[in-house]
Scaffold this active site. Structure first.
Site, PDB file in Angstrom:
ATOM      1  N   ASP A  75       0.850  -1.200   0.000  1.00 50.01           N
ATOM      2  CA  ASP A  75       0.000   0.000   0.000  1.00 50.01           C
ATOM      3  C   ASP A  75       0.881   1.244   0.000  1.00 50.01           C
ATOM      4  O   ASP A  75       1.073   1.897   1.021  1.00 50.01           O
ATOM      5  CB  ASP A  75      -0.932  -0.005   1.218  1.00 50.01           C
ATOM      6  CG  ASP A  75      -1.934   1.149   1.166  1.00 50.01           C
ATOM      7  OD1 ASP A  75      -1.931   1.898   0.168  1.00 50.01           O
ATOM      8  OD2 ASP A  75      -2.719   1.303   2.119  1.00 50.01           O
ATOM      9  N   LYS A  77       0.178   3.528  -2.338  1.00 48.47           N
ATOM     10  CA  LYS A  77      -0.743   4.465  -3.024  1.00 48.47           C
ATOM     11  C   LYS A  77      -0.063   5.167  -4.183  1.00 48.47           C
ATOM     12  O   LYS A  77       0.069   6.396  -4.218  1.00 48.47           O
ATOM     13  CB  LYS A  77      -1.324   5.474  -2.034  1.00 48.47           C
ATOM     14  CG  LYS A  77      -2.174   4.783  -0.977  1.00 48.47           C
ATOM     15  CD  LYS A  77      -2.955   5.721  -0.125  1.00 48.47           C
ATOM     16  CE  LYS A  77      -3.706   4.960   0.938  1.00 48.47           C
ATOM     17  NZ  LYS A  77      -2.830   4.226   1.901  1.00 48.47           N
ATOM     18  N   ASP A  80       1.412   8.390 -10.185  1.00 49.86           N
ATOM     19  CA  ASP A  80       2.469   9.054 -10.948  1.00 49.86           C
ATOM     20  C   ASP A  80       2.153   8.937 -12.441  1.00 49.86           C
ATOM     21  O   ASP A  80       1.079   8.455 -12.824  1.00 49.86           O
ATOM     22  CB  ASP A  80       3.827   8.393 -10.609  1.00 49.86           C
ATOM     23  CG  ASP A  80       4.978   9.391 -10.666  1.00 49.86           C
ATOM     24  OD1 ASP A  80       5.028  10.171 -11.638  1.00 49.86           O
ATOM     25  OD2 ASP A  80       5.811   9.393  -9.756  1.00 49.86           O
TER      26      ASP A  80
HETATM   27  O1  NUP Z   1      -9.109   5.239   2.344  1.00 51.55           O
HETATM   28  C1  NUP Z   1      -8.226   4.591   2.873  1.00 51.55           C
HETATM   29  N1  NUP Z   1      -8.170   4.525   4.222  1.00 51.55           N
HETATM   30  C2  NUP Z   1      -7.211   3.796   4.895  1.00 51.55           C
HETATM   31  O2  NUP Z   1      -7.222   3.794   6.144  1.00 51.55           O
HETATM   32  C3  NUP Z   1      -7.272   3.862   2.129  1.00 51.55           C
HETATM   33  C4  NUP Z   1      -6.299   3.108   2.786  1.00 51.55           C
HETATM   34  N2  NUP Z   1      -5.418   2.413   2.078  1.00 51.55           N
HETATM   35  N3  NUP Z   1      -6.275   3.089   4.163  1.00 51.55           N
HETATM   36  C5  NUP Z   1      -5.242   2.287   4.844  1.00 51.55           C
HETATM   37  O3  NUP Z   1      -5.868   1.305   5.654  1.00 51.55           O
HETATM   38  C6  NUP Z   1      -4.333   3.094   5.772  1.00 51.55           C
HETATM   39  O4  NUP Z   1      -3.207   3.521   5.060  1.00 51.55           O
HETATM   40  C7  NUP Z   1      -3.984   2.067   6.835  1.00 51.55           C
HETATM   41  O5  NUP Z   1      -2.903   1.293   6.405  1.00 51.55           O
HETATM   42  C8  NUP Z   1      -5.194   1.147   6.888  1.00 51.55           C
HETATM   43  C9  NUP Z   1      -6.144   1.416   8.035  1.00 51.55           C
HETATM   44  O6  NUP Z   1      -5.493   1.243   9.243  1.00 51.55           O
HETATM   45  P1  NUP Z   1      -6.210   1.402  10.667  1.00 51.55           P
HETATM   46  O7  NUP Z   1      -6.960   2.698  10.641  1.00 51.55           O
HETATM   47  O8  NUP Z   1      -7.110   0.203  10.830  1.00 51.55           O
HETATM   48  O9  NUP Z   1      -5.061   1.401  11.620  1.00 51.55           O
END
Ligand code: NUP
Length: 229
Positions: A75, A77, A80
């Site tokens: 992840d 994200k 680019d």
């Molecule tokens: O919209 C998003 N929200 C989110 O929290 C997209 C994500 N990829 N994440 C990821 O999900 C965030 O980077 C983290 O790694 C995980 C949520 O973690 P937690 O809030 O359960 O600790």
């Protein structure tokens, strides 16, 4: 490449563990969690904070050591120009990751994403935090774009269950929906599955718990009540 749905069936779980925050030595911390949680967790989502603490070599070692029991998702994200995204995906695939999360808003990614063999791509169609106005306003656009790309699936927020339901209704049936926001961000375990998500991504409510096994078990038990296993 590991079979995400096959692992989910075998473990009767829809839990993807988000590894961002660690306490103590990151390699020791990650090792302890992954050694213990294999019966419950299907996938491990590696975030940039973990990679910055461990170094990319450390992350690759983790993927190699635990690759037989987990699906590994990067992840970072990615957002680019297409040539750079293509190269990033190729390198992440080479490092042993089964899939990556990419931002779709740069658009024009058709060729970059279709060129990746043996590596799943998940596109973000909305984000879980309250202030993600720009992405959320373009949710329908991003969904339409995602559905044309022929990718493995999307990331849609458990904190906004209406969006998860709309994504499920709109996307091709074989698209997976990964939903973060369960636990620390407020959504209940199992709630995104009930709205059509395929997996729930959970980080801090497990990784920051003294009893991380018990915390993961409670998530999976709630999920099993929804998926009927
Ligand atoms: O919209 C998003 N929200 C989110 O929290 C997209 C994500 N990829 N994440 C990821 O999900 C965030 O980077 C983290 O790694 C995980 C949520 O973690 P937690 O809030 O359960 O600790």
């Amino acid at each position: 490449m590991r079979d995400l749905l096959g692992l989910a069936e075998r473990k009767k779980s829809r839990l993807i563990l988000a590894l961002d925050f660690v306490s103590g030595d990151p390699a020791v911390f990650a090792d302890r969690l992954l050694a213990a949680l294999e019966p419950l967790v299907v996938g491990v989502k590696v975030g940039l904070p973990l990679a910055l603490r461990m170094g990319f070599r450390g992350v690759c070692e983790l993927v190699e050591r635990y690759g037989s029991g987990y699906y590994f998702l990067a992840d970072f994200k990615l957002a680019d120009i297409p040539d750079v995204v293509r190269e990033e995906l190729a390198l992440l695939s080479e490092a042993g990751f089964d899939g990556s999360i990419v931002h779709l808003f740069p658009m024009g990614l058709e060729e970059a994403l279709s060129g990746v063999r043996g590596h799943d791509v998940f596109g973000l169609v909305a984000m879980s935090h309250a202030g993600s106005r720009l992405l959320d306003e373009h949710f329908e656009d991003l969904l339409r774009y995602a559905s044309r790309l022929g990718i493995r699936g999307v990331v849609a927020p458990a904190t906004k269950p209406g969006l998860v339901a709309r994504a499920r209704a709109f996307l091709p049936e074989d698209y997976l929906i990964l939903s973060p926001g369960v636990g620390a961000q407020g959504a209940e375990p199992g709630s995104a599955l009930r709205h059509g998500a395929t997996f729930e991504i959970v980080g801090r409510s497990i990784t920051a718990s003294e009893d991380y096994y018990g915390a993961a078990e409670r998530v999976v038990e709630s999920q099993r009540r929804v998926i009927g296993e």
